[in-house]
Design a protein around this motif. Structure first.
Motif, PDB file in Angstrom:
ATOM      1  N   GLN A  52      19.431  57.979  13.253  1.00  0.00           N
ATOM      2  CA  GLN A  52      19.423  59.255  12.533  1.00  0.00           C
ATOM      3  C   GLN A  52      18.961  59.127  11.087  1.00  0.00           C
ATOM      4  OE1 GLN A  52      22.680  61.918  13.252  1.00  0.00           O
ATOM      5  NE2 GLN A  52      22.442  62.865  11.252  1.00  0.00           N
ATOM      6  N   LYS A  53      19.371  58.087  10.375  1.00  0.00           N
ATOM      7  CA  LYS A  53      18.953  57.946   8.971  1.00  0.00           C
ATOM      8  C   LYS A  53      17.438  57.820   8.865  1.00  0.00           C
ATOM      9  CE  LYS A  53      23.124  56.099   6.927  1.00  0.00           C
ATOM     10  NZ  LYS A  53      23.765  55.015   6.210  1.00  0.00           N
ATOM     11  N   GLU A  54      16.848  56.984   9.702  1.00  0.00           N
ATOM     12  CA  GLU A  54      15.396  56.796   9.663  1.00  0.00           C
ATOM     13  C   GLU A  54      14.665  58.063  10.099  1.00  0.00           C
ATOM     14  OE1 GLU A  54      17.506  54.726  11.261  1.00  0.00           O
ATOM     15  OE2 GLU A  54      17.371  52.855  10.129  1.00  0.00           O
ATOM     16  N   ASP A  56      15.818  61.178   9.971  1.00  0.00           N
ATOM     17  CA  ASP A  56      15.977  62.192   8.920  1.00  0.00           C
ATOM     18  C   ASP A  56      15.070  61.902   7.724  1.00  0.00           C
ATOM     19  OD1 ASP A  56      17.812  63.509  10.484  1.00  0.00           O
ATOM     20  OD2 ASP A  56      19.534  63.125   9.170  1.00  0.00           O
ATOM     21  N   HIS A  57      14.918  60.637   7.389  1.00  0.00           N
ATOM     22  CA  HIS A  57      14.031  60.277   6.274  1.00  0.00           C
ATOM     23  C   HIS A  57      12.585  60.668   6.602  1.00  0.00           C
ATOM     24  CE1 HIS A  57      12.360  58.157   2.867  1.00  0.00           C
ATOM     25  NE2 HIS A  57      11.531  57.534   3.702  1.00  0.00           N
ATOM     26  N   ARG A  80      14.804  66.353  14.974  1.00  0.00           N
ATOM     27  CA  ARG A  80      15.325  64.998  15.191  1.00  0.00           C
ATOM     28  C   ARG A  80      14.907  64.462  16.554  1.00  0.00           C
ATOM     29  NH1 ARG A  80      21.347  66.013  12.630  1.00  0.00           N
ATOM     30  NH2 ARG A  80      20.814  65.391  10.489  1.00  0.00           N
TER      31      ARG A  80
END
Length: 127
Positions: A52-54, A56-57, A80
């Motif tokens: 998710q972090k990657e 979202d980035h 996403r």
């Protein structure tokens, strides 16, 4: 389960998780078990959660005058899923991921959602 249905179910599970972050991974896993052990569905849900972090980035860097937090949950969840597919799943053609995302946007979003999703994903693939 066909991939379109798997994407829709993944959207529903990930939307639930986005709306209620306290939803446990066990709860999501239990719901996945009831889905005939569909590997594509599992890969979408677990892949989006794990990365998710990657993801979202990647989305955030292609938004104009928006932050990912300001997006409606429907659009954020659809982006996403599609961004995960485009970035991590080599066996899914990019145009299929985009078309499926637009279809989900038409089903669950408002009248502008499809166009917005298409615009963001088009920027992501043209990087």
């Amino acid at each position: 389960m066909k991939r379109h249905a798997a994407r829709e179910k993944a959207f529903q599970l990930l939307f639930q998780l986005d709306m209620n972050p306290s939803t446990s991974n066990e709860s999501i896993s239990e719901q996945l078990l009831g889905e005939e052990k569909d590997e594509f569905l599992r890969s979408l849900v677990e892949g989006v959660v794990t990365n998710q972090k990657e993801v979202d980035h990647t989305i955030a860097t292609h938004l104009e005058k928006w932050t990912i937090q300001r997006l409606a949950s429907v659009e954020r969840t659809i982006l996403r899923i599609a961004t995960f597919e485009i970035t991590y799943l080599e066996d899914v053609p990019t145009n299929v991921s985009i078309n499926e995302a637009i279809e989900l946007a038409h089903m669950y979003g408002d009248e502008k959602s499809g166009k917005f999703i298409n615009g963001v994903l088009s920027k992501i693939i043209s990087k």
